[in-house]
Design an enzyme around this catalytic site. Structure first.
Site, PDB file in Angstrom:
ATOM      1  NE  ARG A 130      -3.882  -2.114   2.365  1.00  0.00           N
ATOM      2  CZ  ARG A 130      -4.341  -2.799   3.402  1.00  0.00           C
ATOM      3  NH1 ARG A 130      -3.813  -2.606   4.598  1.00  0.00           N
ATOM      4  NH2 ARG A 130      -5.308  -3.696   3.251  1.00  0.00           N
ATOM      5  CE  LYS A 131       4.238   2.167   5.762  1.00  0.00           C
ATOM      6  NZ  LYS A 131       5.405   1.971   6.665  1.00  0.00           N
ATOM      7  NE  ARG A 147       1.531  -5.427  12.642  1.00  0.00           N
ATOM      8  CZ  ARG A 147       2.206  -6.271  13.427  1.00  0.00           C
ATOM      9  NH1 ARG A 147       3.462  -6.020  13.742  1.00  0.00           N
ATOM     10  NH2 ARG A 147       1.637  -7.374  13.873  1.00  0.00           N
ATOM     11  N   GLY A 148      -2.115  -3.841  14.100  1.00  0.00           N
ATOM     12  CA  GLY A 148      -3.249  -4.192  14.948  1.00  0.00           C
ATOM     13  C   GLY A 148      -4.447  -4.625  14.134  1.00  0.00           C
ATOM     14  CB  THR A 152      -6.261  -2.160  17.241  1.00  0.00           C
ATOM     15  OG1 THR A 152      -6.702  -3.117  18.208  1.00  0.00           O
ATOM     16  CG2 THR A 152      -4.993  -1.481  17.742  1.00  0.00           C
TER      17      THR A 152
END
Length: 313
Positions: A130-131, A147-148, A152
């Protein structure tokens, strides 16, 4: 029929997927009883390090696969995009569930789209894929590791004041966060991860009873699409933490496969497509990989691996 033990990660989305499998199995086999068994994987435990820095080989699957090989569970339910292209000896993918929307979605509390985000806006995503694709079209953005699980990440977006985050549409829809669906990113801007939106049911090779049970919930069109995408990824020796994207669209017996390989900074993005057949979807994946390798994808991926220190698969 004995009780069938279904293994899953312990996240909300993973449990939703496992419950879908259980309900589909019990509908197909009314006399069947299933029990959910949950596990925390290495990827669930390490939340303060970007995935690309800890490697990705079985990061969200290994614990379930060991339990499957040990006989502690009878099948393991995974997000297909988490599955390495090389499955441990003695295990196979027994079924693939129908695919949810495979797109990536940009969510912004202020209602920004990718085009209208302010210069130097902070956008959260943990995915190198994605980046790289976002940086290609908006090199001014500040891309922040995130993250998560889905709840979250949504909470971190609010708490850390991010202008936007990018998530998979499938997880949002399955967890009834559809009201949050902001801007679906077009595939010509952001191709999804291999297998994104599909559910995999992994079983022991040679377990004919379980194979017969899960065959009843297999979705052939999704399975063919995923086989093409995974063959493409395997031919490029890529993993889910390398900037590689793919999506196969199946209509009848025809299959169109699109693929993308990018540099980490998004300056180099190679895209191509090929057509094939559901009779041999792997051939389409291998052909598309050959086309991109001929255009320089190998050199791009080699540089990615050197810079990230990533253990590819």
């Amino acid at each position: 029929m004995r009780e069938v033990k279904v293994g899953s990660r312990d996240s909300e989305l993973a449990r939703w997927q496992a419950r879908w499998v259980i309900e589909a199995l019990e509908k197909a086999w009314p006399d069947l009883t299933c029990r959910l068994v949950t596990f925390k994987t290495r990827g669930d435990k390490i939340l303060d390090v970007a995935l690309a820095r800890i490697g990705d080989k079985g990061l969200f699957t290994k614990e379930l696969e060991l339990a499957l090989l040990d006989g502690a569970i009878d099948m393991a339910v995974h997000s297909m995009k988490d599955m390495p292209t090389s499955i441990p000896e003695g295990l196979i993918i027994g079924a693939v569930g129908p695919r949810e929307d495979p797109a990536d979605v940009l969510i912004s509390p202020a209602g920004y789209t990718l085009a209208t985000l302010p210069v130097r806006a902070r956008v959260g995503t943990s995915s190198l894929r994605r980046k790289a694709q976002l940086a290609h079209v908006r090199p001014d953005l500040e891309l922040v590791d995130l993250r998560g699980n889905v709840p979250t990440r949504l909470a971190k977006m609010e708490r850390e004041g991010l202008e936007a985050i990018v998530l998979a549409a499938a997880g949002l829809k399955r967890l009834n966060h559809g009201r949050l669906l902001g801007e679906p990113l077009p595939y010509n801007i952001c191709l999804p991860a291999v297998g994104q939106g599909a559910i995999a049911v992994e079983i022991r090779a040679g377990d004919e009873q379980i194979a017969q049970l899960v065959a009843a919930i297999n979705h052939p069109l999704t399975a063919a699409a995923v086989r093409a995408e995974r063959a493409y990824l395997r031919a490029l020796e890529g993993g889910c933490q390398v900037p590689i994207g793919a999506l196969a669209i199946v209509e009848g017996e025809a299959l169109i496969l699109r693929g993308m390989v990018a540099s980490l900074d998004g300056r180099q993005v190679l895209r191509d497509f090929t057509s094939g057949s559901t009779a041999n979807p792997e051939a389409a994946g291998q052909e598309l990989a050959r086309k991109l390798l001929a255009r320089g994808a190998g050199a791009i991926l080699q540089e990615v691996r050197l810079k990230s220190g990533n253990s590819h698969r």
